[in-house]
Design a protein around this motif. Structure first.
Motif, PDB file in Angstrom:
ATOM      1  N   ALA A  19      41.061   9.211  17.079  1.00  9.55           N
ATOM      2  CA  ALA A  19      39.946   8.557  16.381  1.00  9.55           C
ATOM      3  C   ALA A  19      38.692   9.421  16.376  1.00  9.55           C
ATOM      4  CB  ALA A  19      39.634   7.210  17.033  1.00  9.55           C
ATOM      5  N   PHE A  20      38.606  10.401  17.279  1.00 12.18           N
ATOM      6  CA  PHE A  20      37.422  11.248  17.376  1.00 12.18           C
ATOM      7  C   PHE A  20      37.678  12.654  16.835  1.00 12.18           C
ATOM      8  CE2 PHE A  20      36.756   7.883  20.452  1.00 12.18           C
ATOM      9  CZ  PHE A  20      35.459   7.501  20.138  1.00 12.18           C
ATOM     10  N   LYS A  21      38.728  12.813  16.022  1.00 10.59           N
ATOM     11  CA  LYS A  21      39.051  14.111  15.450  1.00 10.59           C
ATOM     12  C   LYS A  21      37.961  14.557  14.477  1.00 10.59           C
ATOM     13  CE  LYS A  21      42.828  16.566  13.282  1.00 10.59           C
ATOM     14  NZ  LYS A  21      44.181  16.469  12.750  1.00 10.59           N
ATOM     15  N   LEU A  22      37.582  15.820  14.568  1.00 18.15           N
ATOM     16  CA  LEU A  22      36.553  16.387  13.697  1.00 18.15           C
ATOM     17  C   LEU A  22      37.216  17.032  12.490  1.00 18.15           C
ATOM     18  CD1 LEU A  22      34.348  17.978  16.478  1.00 18.15           C
ATOM     19  CD2 LEU A  22      34.019  15.793  15.332  1.00 18.15           C
ATOM     20  N   LEU A  97      31.524   4.381  20.482  1.00 20.62           N
ATOM     21  CA  LEU A  97      30.850   5.624  20.135  1.00 20.62           C
ATOM     22  C   LEU A  97      31.083   5.901  18.657  1.00 20.62           C
ATOM     23  CD1 LEU A  97      32.012   7.856  23.112  1.00 20.62           C
ATOM     24  CD2 LEU A  97      29.705   6.998  22.738  1.00 20.62           C
ATOM     25  N   LEU A  98      30.181   6.656  18.067  1.00 20.07           N
ATOM     26  CA  LEU A  98      30.380   7.119  16.699  1.00 20.07           C
ATOM     27  C   LEU A  98      31.156   8.429  16.765  1.00 20.07           C
ATOM     28  CD1 LEU A  98      26.818   6.426  15.311  1.00 20.07           C
ATOM     29  CD2 LEU A  98      28.909   5.166  14.785  1.00 20.07           C
ATOM     30  N   PRO A  99      32.252   8.549  16.013  1.00 18.04           N
ATOM     31  CA  PRO A  99      32.980   9.811  16.006  1.00 18.04           C
ATOM     32  C   PRO A  99      32.154  10.880  15.310  1.00 18.04           C
ATOM     33  CG  PRO A  99      34.251   8.066  14.939  1.00 18.04           C
ATOM     34  CD  PRO A  99      32.889   7.537  15.202  1.00 18.04           C
ATOM     35  N   ALA A 132      34.970  14.748  19.111  1.00 14.92           N
ATOM     36  CA  ALA A 132      33.623  14.447  19.608  1.00 14.92           C
ATOM     37  C   ALA A 132      33.250  13.023  19.247  1.00 14.92           C
ATOM     38  CB  ALA A 132      32.589  15.417  19.034  1.00 14.92           C
ATOM     39  N   GLY A 133      32.395  12.451  20.079  1.00 11.19           N
ATOM     40  CA  GLY A 133      31.841  11.128  19.835  1.00 11.19           C
ATOM     41  C   GLY A 133      30.477  11.051  20.493  1.00 11.19           C
ATOM     42  N   TYR A 134      29.578  10.287  19.895  1.00 12.97           N
ATOM     43  CA  TYR A 134      28.217  10.214  20.405  1.00 12.97           C
ATOM     44  C   TYR A 134      27.682   8.799  20.264  1.00 12.97           C
ATOM     45  CZ  TYR A 134      26.797  10.335  15.500  1.00 12.97           C
ATOM     46  OH  TYR A 134      26.633  10.039  14.172  1.00 12.97           O
ATOM     47  N   HIS A 135      26.665   8.530  21.021  1.00  9.90           N
ATOM     48  CA  HIS A 135      25.962   7.254  20.972  1.00  9.90           C
ATOM     49  C   HIS A 135      24.644   7.519  20.259  1.00  9.90           C
ATOM     50  CE1 HIS A 135      23.816   3.698  22.592  1.00  9.90           C
ATOM     51  NE2 HIS A 135      25.027   3.168  22.510  1.00  9.90           N
ATOM     52  N   GLN A 136      24.054   6.496  19.654  1.00  7.65           N
ATOM     53  CA  GLN A 136      22.811   6.703  18.926  1.00  7.65           C
ATOM     54  C   GLN A 136      21.713   7.261  19.812  1.00  7.65           C
ATOM     55  OE1 GLN A 136      22.822   2.747  17.491  1.00  7.65           O
ATOM     56  NE2 GLN A 136      23.653   3.313  15.510  1.00  7.65           N
ATOM     57  N   GLU A 137      21.702   6.897  21.089  1.00 16.15           N
ATOM     58  CA  GLU A 137      20.794   7.522  22.052  1.00 16.15           C
ATOM     59  C   GLU A 137      21.582   8.641  22.714  1.00 16.15           C
ATOM     60  OE1 GLU A 137      19.759   4.391  24.690  1.00 16.15           O
ATOM     61  OE2 GLU A 137      18.392   3.461  23.270  1.00 16.15           O
ATOM     62  N   CYS A 138      21.500   9.833  22.143  1.00 19.34           N
ATOM     63  CA  CYS A 138      22.305  10.924  22.672  1.00 19.34           C
ATOM     64  C   CYS A 138      21.413  11.998  23.274  1.00 19.34           C
ATOM     65  CB  CYS A 138      23.205  11.512  21.590  1.00 19.34           C
ATOM     66  SG  CYS A 138      22.320  12.075  20.159  1.00 19.34           S
ATOM     67  N   SER A 139      21.998  12.767  24.155  1.00 23.99           N
ATOM     68  CA  SER A 139      21.295  13.834  24.842  1.00 23.99           C
ATOM     69  C   SER A 139      22.012  15.153  24.579  1.00 23.99           C
ATOM     70  CB  SER A 139      21.275  13.545  26.343  1.00 23.99           C
ATOM     71  OG  SER A 139      20.957  14.702  27.064  1.00 23.99           O
ATOM     72  N   PRO A 140      21.363  16.103  23.900  1.00 20.77           N
ATOM     73  CA  PRO A 140      21.993  17.409  23.720  1.00 20.77           C
ATOM     74  C   PRO A 140      22.369  18.058  25.054  1.00 20.77           C
ATOM     75  CG  PRO A 140      20.158  17.190  22.220  1.00 20.77           C
ATOM     76  CD  PRO A 140      20.104  16.002  23.147  1.00 20.77           C
ATOM     77  N   ALA A 141      21.552  17.864  26.077  1.00 20.10           N
ATOM     78  CA  ALA A 141      21.858  18.447  27.387  1.00 20.10           C
ATOM     79  C   ALA A 141      23.168  17.895  27.941  1.00 20.10           C
ATOM     80  CB  ALA A 141      20.713  18.194  28.362  1.00 20.10           C
ATOM     81  N   LEU A 142      23.426  16.594  27.736  1.00 20.29           N
ATOM     82  CA  LEU A 142      24.678  16.018  28.219  1.00 20.29           C
ATOM     83  C   LEU A 142      25.864  16.563  27.420  1.00 20.29           C
ATOM     84  CD1 LEU A 142      25.930  14.172  30.337  1.00 20.29           C
ATOM     85  CD2 LEU A 142      25.719  12.285  28.694  1.00 20.29           C
TER      86      LEU A 142
END
Length: 183
Positions: A19-22, A97-99, A132-142
């Motif tokens: 589900a998180f395929k780019l 998470l958003l893919p 990859a997957g991310y949350h709307q409050e994301c951290s580039p450092a993470l």
């Protein structure tokens, strides 16, 4: 699936999450100096990290594959997401998470690869970040940390080392362990 949790950080590792395929055509790639290796197997993994900062809860999911090879080079590639509105998907840890790997986070993912690539410490082969997957409050450092930790997880899988100590170390300390013993 392997999960480690504390009140401030959590990490989960699994084999794959389609589900998180780019699927985007945009990608970054290159070659780096590598150590010749003697043996190894193909390894695929997906890693999700969660880290609390005050009231904010940052999350990052990355996945990829390492295929050992011959010679003294490692070929690497980071694929990027190009869909405008991805649908939320269940991550490895609780919550959706958003893919994708949108602009800004793609640079963080590349930064996570460069430390090991520039040191010439990785074994020869092919390394691709394609989940990859991310949350709307994301951290580039993470995301940078997630990619660095994913490389450790993939290499542990490729060369038969246990993954759990690497994950437990990050969850306990928030720092990447010093792991350099890959064949």
């Amino acid at each position: 699936m392997f999960v480690v949790r504390t009140s401030g950080r959590s990490a989960a590792v699994d084999d794959d999450r389609h589900a998180f395929k780019l699927l985007g055509r945009r990608q970054f790639s290159g070659l780096g100096l590598a150590r010749p290796l003697t043996t190894g197997v193909r390894a695929r993994a997906v890693l999700e990290l969660r880290q609390n900062h005050g009231r904010l809860r940052f999350r990052a999911l990355v996945g990829g594959e390492f295929v050992p090879g011959e010679g003294d080079r490692i070929a690497w590639r980071v694929r990027c997401w190009e869909t405008v509105r991805p649908a939320p998907q269940q991550g490895l840890l609780p919550g959706a998470l958003l893919p994708g790997l949108p602009a800004g986070l793609d640079h963080a993912a590349r930064t996570g690869l460069w430390a090991d690539l520039n040191a010439g410490a990785l074994p020869a082969g092919q390394l691709v970040i394609d989940r990859a997957g991310y949350h709307q409050e994301c951290s580039p450092a993470l995301f940078t940390t997630a990619v660095e930790l994913l490389v450790h997880v993939l290499l542990a899988g490729a060369f038969g080392s246990p993954v759990e100590p690497v994950i437990r170390s990050w969850v306990a300390t928030g720092r990447l362990p010093d792991v350099t013993g890959w064949s």
